[in-house]
Design an enzyme around this catalytic site. Structure first.
Site, PDB file in Angstrom:
ATOM      1  N   ASP A   1       0.583  44.253 -28.496  1.00 50.02           N
ATOM      2  CA  ASP A   1      -0.485  44.980 -27.795  1.00 50.02           C
ATOM      3  C   ASP A   1      -1.701  44.994 -28.631  1.00 50.02           C
ATOM      4  OD1 ASP A   1      -1.108  47.243 -29.629  1.00 50.02           O
ATOM      5  OD2 ASP A   1       0.995  47.939 -29.143  1.00 50.02           O
ATOM      6  N   ILE A   2      -2.863  45.110 -27.799  1.00 43.54           N
ATOM      7  CA  ILE A   2      -4.117  44.610 -28.301  1.00 43.54           C
ATOM      8  C   ILE A   2      -4.352  45.392 -29.686  1.00 43.54           C
ATOM      9  CG2 ILE A   2      -4.993  46.610 -27.236  1.00 43.54           C
ATOM     10  CD1 ILE A   2      -7.460  44.855 -26.434  1.00 43.54           C
TER      11      ILE A   2
END
Length: 245
Positions: free
Chosen positions: A121-122
């Site tokens: 994820d970011i």
């Protein structure tokens, strides 16, 4: 009695190629059923029949690359979203790790069809594998994947007495039980997770369920592939002998 199955499905199940690749090979006459070329999409075969790829298909597979990237925080694994850049945009000649001893010379052709095999994820950093090879992608993200993914996770909060046991086995997300994990304390504020699945924001959500907040997450290993000393934002080719699964 055996039931006929689509050839593309059989090839994918046997780890020979992805279904999409299989259809492409069938159209070119590169799939052999009991030694004879198959050219019609949707053709079925019995599971006991022999399926092989022609030398042309094998050559194409050999030329496909797999890349190991140390993804920084702030980049998305897949397609660009909300103005954030995708991790694949970091794959450039100038960002290649100087210590990469692979004999390959970087080519724009290596970006064609290059896609992440799994998500990171970011807000997370670390090891991300991108590949042109459907076999590699299936090994990592197929429903029956047994590949270990290892993470170092910095946390805040107080873990309940039974929390560590629950992190190892006993939690569920979205109404589905999680597979057993291996979770141990690395030091006073950092946990080491080893998972064999990758649901959306899984580790962060697991920690929330036992009263912890994740403040830093780094993936350091996938199968036999280790992040090692690969600098943030740089990449290298998968080394010979490195096994993903």
């Amino acid at each position: 009695m055996e039931e006929p199955v689509r050839i593309s499905k059989l090839l994918a199940e046997r780890g020979i190629c992805s279904r999409r690749e299989a259809d492409s090979y069938i159209e070119r006459g590169w799939v052999l059923l009991d030694g004879k070329p198959v050219t019609e999409l949707g053709t079925k075969a019995l599971p006991s029949q022999e399926l092989t790829l022609s030398k042309s298909a094998q050559t194409v597979q050999t030329a496909r690359v797999t890349i190991v990237l140390n993804k920084p925080v702030g980049y998305v694994s897949g397609q660009a979203e909300r103005g954030y850049r995708p991790a694949v945009s970091l794959i450039q000649a100038q960002t290649r790790y100087r210590g990469d001893d692979a004999p390959l010379r970087f080519s724009p052709a290596h970006l064609r069809g290059l896609a992440p095999a799994g998500r990171l994820d970011i807000d997370s950093q670390g090891l991300l594998i991108l590949t042109q090879d459907g076999r590699v992608a299936r090994t990592l993200i197929g429903e029956d994947s047994t590949v270990d993914k290892e993470y170092l996770v910095r946390v805040q909060g107080r873990l309940a007495e039974s929390g560590l046991a629950l992190l190892n086995h006993g939690l569920e997300l979205d109404g589905r039980k999680l597979k057993p994990a291996r979770v141990v304390w690395q030091n006073a504020d950092q946990l080491r997770f080893v998972l064999r699945e990758g649901r959306k924001r899984q580790i962060r959500r697991m920690c929330e369920l036992v009263g912890l907040k994740v403040v830093g997450l780094k993936r350091v290993r996938i199968g036999d592939v280790r992040l090692g000393d690969l600098p943030v934002g740089q990449w290298r080719y998968l080394r010979r002998g490195e096994r993903i699964g």
